[in-house]
Motif scaffolding. Structure first.
Motif, short mmCIF file in Angstrom:
data_model
loop_
_atom_site.label_atom_id
_atom_site.label_comp_id
_atom_site.label_asym_id
_atom_site.label_seq_id
_atom_site.Cartn_x
_atom_site.Cartn_y
_atom_site.Cartn_z
N LEU A 78 -3.67 0.25 -4.11
CA LEU A 78 -2.59 -0.60 -4.12
C LEU A 78 -1.26 0.56 -4.43
N GLY A 79 -0.32 0.87 -3.38
CA GLY A 79 0.67 1.71 -3.44
C GLY A 79 0.29 3.01 -3.39
N THR A 80 -0.62 3.34 -2.05
CA THR A 80 -1.27 4.69 -2.05
C THR A 80 -0.37 5.94 -1.69
N GLY A 81 1.00 5.60 -1.40
CA GLY A 81 1.79 6.49 -1.22
C GLY A 81 1.28 7.44 -0.09
N ALA A 82 1.09 8.78 -0.34
CA ALA A 82 0.72 9.79 0.74
C ALA A 82 -0.82 9.74 0.70
N GLY A 83 -1.48 8.73 -0.02
CA GLY A 83 -2.98 8.44 0.12
C GLY A 83 -3.57 8.81 -1.10
N PHE A 84 -3.14 8.49 -2.22
CA PHE A 84 -3.85 8.69 -3.55
C PHE A 84 -3.84 7.63 -4.55
N PRO A 85 -5.02 7.16 -5.08
CA PRO A 85 -6.19 8.17 -4.69
C PRO A 85 -6.91 7.64 -3.63
N LEU A 100 -5.92 1.18 2.49
CA LEU A 100 -4.86 1.84 1.84
C LEU A 100 -3.40 0.86 2.08
N LEU A 101 -2.82 0.61 0.83
CA LEU A 101 -1.71 -0.32 1.12
C LEU A 101 -0.51 0.58 0.54
N ASP A 102 0.64 0.30 1.19
CA ASP A 102 1.78 0.98 0.92
C ASP A 102 3.02 -0.05 1.39
N ALA A 103 4.20 -0.24 0.66
CA ALA A 103 5.33 -0.96 1.19
C ALA A 103 6.24 0.04 2.08
N THR A 104 6.04 1.34 2.12
CA THR A 104 6.84 2.21 2.79
C THR A 104 6.07 2.61 4.07
N ARG A 106 6.78 4.96 6.47
CA ARG A 106 6.66 6.53 6.52
C ARG A 106 5.55 6.96 5.84
N LYS A 107 5.29 6.66 4.71
CA LYS A 107 4.08 6.83 3.83
C LYS A 107 2.77 6.55 4.71
N ILE A 108 2.69 5.35 5.08
CA ILE A 108 1.39 4.73 5.94
C ILE A 108 1.36 5.45 7.06
N GLY A 128 2.67 -2.83 3.81
CA GLY A 128 2.96 -4.33 3.61
C GLY A 128 3.06 -4.26 1.81
N ARG A 129 3.23 -5.41 1.36
CA ARG A 129 3.48 -5.39 -0.24
C ARG A 129 2.28 -6.20 -0.83
N ALA A 130 1.85 -5.94 -1.90
CA ALA A 130 0.66 -6.36 -2.59
C ALA A 130 0.86 -7.87 -2.82
N GLU A 131 2.28 -8.33 -2.95
CA GLU A 131 2.42 -9.83 -3.12
C GLU A 131 2.22 -10.66 -1.93
N THR A 132 2.52 -9.92 -0.63
CA THR A 132 2.15 -10.58 0.39
C THR A 132 0.73 -10.73 0.98
N ARG A 149 -2.60 4.21 -8.69
CA ARG A 149 -1.92 5.30 -9.44
C ARG A 149 -0.68 5.49 -9.52
N ALA A 150 0.17 5.43 -10.50
CA ALA A 150 1.38 5.67 -10.42
C ALA A 150 2.42 4.38 -9.92
N VAL A 151 2.07 3.27 -9.93
CA VAL A 151 2.93 2.48 -9.27
C VAL A 151 3.47 1.25 -10.07
N GLU A 159 -0.96 -8.69 -12.18
CA GLU A 159 -0.33 -9.81 -11.36
C GLU A 159 -0.43 -9.41 -9.83
N LEU A 160 -0.42 -8.25 -9.45
CA LEU A 160 -0.46 -7.72 -8.06
C LEU A 160 -1.93 -7.69 -7.83
N SER A 161 -2.87 -7.12 -8.52
CA SER A 161 -4.17 -7.01 -8.23
C SER A 161 -5.17 -7.98 -8.50
N1 SAM Z 1 -0.20 6.13 -5.62
C1 SAM Z 1 0.57 7.38 -4.90
C2 SAM Z 1 0.53 8.48 -5.99
O1 SAM Z 1 -0.36 8.33 -6.99
O2 SAM Z 1 0.70 9.50 -5.65
C3 SAM Z 1 2.00 7.05 -4.69
C4 SAM Z 1 2.89 6.62 -6.15
S1 SAM Z 1 4.33 6.19 -5.87
C5 SAM Z 1 5.24 6.56 -7.17
C6 SAM Z 1 4.41 4.49 -6.02
C7 SAM Z 1 4.05 3.81 -4.37
O3 SAM Z 1 3.82 2.41 -4.60
C8 SAM Z 1 5.32 3.80 -3.78
O4 SAM Z 1 4.88 4.68 -2.44
C9 SAM Z 1 5.62 2.46 -3.41
O5 SAM Z 1 6.13 2.13 -2.03
C10 SAM Z 1 4.44 1.79 -3.62
N2 SAM Z 1 4.54 0.38 -3.88
C11 SAM Z 1 5.19 -0.05 -5.13
N3 SAM Z 1 5.06 -1.71 -5.31
C12 SAM Z 1 4.40 -2.17 -4.02
C13 SAM Z 1 3.92 -3.22 -3.77
N4 SAM Z 1 4.09 -4.19 -4.57
N5 SAM Z 1 3.19 -3.41 -2.65
C14 SAM Z 1 2.85 -2.10 -2.11
N6 SAM Z 1 3.10 -0.93 -2.43
C15 SAM Z 1 4.12 -0.86 -3.58
#
Ligand code: SAM
Length: 240
Positions: A78-85, A100-104, A106-108, A128-132, A149-151, A159-161
């Motif tokens: 949830l919120g994988t960013g550039a693929g972590f973890p 691997l889900l992210d709202a952005t 470009r990152k996906i 996409g967003r975890a809420e959706t 991680r770091a979301v 609530e999201l997971s």
């Molecule tokens: N997990 C990665 C890491 O540790 O490097 C990325 C961390 S980054 C700080 C947080 C990411 O969570 C962002 O790319 C953001 O788009 C995504 N994000 C935040 N809320 C989200 C949501 N509700 N659904 C999907 N992605 C979400």
């Protein structure tokens, strides 16, 4: 990856009980793409080799501490960013099926570039967003694990997971040194959504010795239909 980088990675992963020797070429390709694309696109602040190896690759692989990711499991990052973890887990553990889900977008798109370059059969990237997803029947209640991680703070993550997990599944939230207040608030919200705190694995990141916590919340009952609330609300008005 330089020979020094390979030695550092083998040593640090070894401290987690992991042998990454067979996966070094895949991690090297991931590192190369991260540096190449990261130079002109905002993906991550950490682009030096030791940082990528320790703070991205090894830190991601530390989700396996405590044995909560053993076996054949469906896992949502949830919120994988550039693929972590998620990407390091998919590379190292072929038995895991990663979404691997992210709202952005470009990152996906970057994550898709890596999975294509590695021909990774066990990783699918989704914008996409975890809420959706949590209200979409093809994702709600479907996953054995959610890793993140770091979301966000733990009450928001709960609530999201939890809607996305099957009963018996678990959230694995990677944290630094988690404060008791965040843990207690997360525990309260988890209970509203059918979860319960199972354990917190406390350890230090190999080589750097930075403190880490892996918060494990087990889903023990169905999540009420009204959760998750609509997009953005969980973070803006966290449950308490
Ligand atoms: N997990 C990665 C890491 O540790 O490097 C990325 C961390 S980054 C700080 C947080 C990411 O969570 C962002 O790319 C953001 O788009 C995504 N994000 C935040 N809320 C989200 C949501 N509700 N659904 C999907 N992605 C979400």
């Amino acid at each position: 990856m330089t020979p020094d980088g390979e030695a550092l990675f083998l040593q640090a992963a070894g401290q987690l009980g992991l042998d990454v020797a067979g996966q070094l070429p895949a991690f090297a390709t991931f590192q190369r793409l991260l540096v190449e694309v990261g130079r002109h696109t905002n993906l991550t602040a950490l682009l030096d080799e030791p940082d990528i190896i320790l703070k991205h690759f090894v830190d991601s692989l530390s989700c396996t501490v405590g044995g909560h990711l053993t076996g054949e499991l469906t896992v949502l990052d949830l919120g994988t960013g550039a693929g972590f973890p998620g990407l390091p887990l998919a590379i190292q553990h072929p038995g895991l099926q990663l979404t691997l889900l992210d709202a952005t977008r470009r990152k996906i798109e970057f994550v898709q570039q890596v999975t294509a370059a590695l021909s990774l059969p066990n990783a699918t990237a989704l914008v996409g967003r975890a809420e959706t997803l949590g209200r979409d029947a093809s994702h709600r209640g479907r996953y054995d694990r959610v890793v993140t991680r770091a979301v966000s703070a733990l009450p928001v993550l709960a609530e999201l997971s939890l809607p996305l997990l099957r009963e018996g599944g678990a959230l694995l939230a990677q944290k630094g040194p988690i404060q008791p207040e965040e843990l207690e608030a997360g525990q309260r919200v988890a209970e509203l959504l059918g979860g319960e705190l199972q354990t917190v694995e406390r350890f230090t990141l190999p080589v750097l010795n930075d403190p880490r916590s892996l918060v494990v919340i087990r889903k023990v009952a169905a999540t009420p239909e009204r959760y998750p609330r609509r997009e953005g609300v969980p973070a803006k008005h966290p449950l308490s």
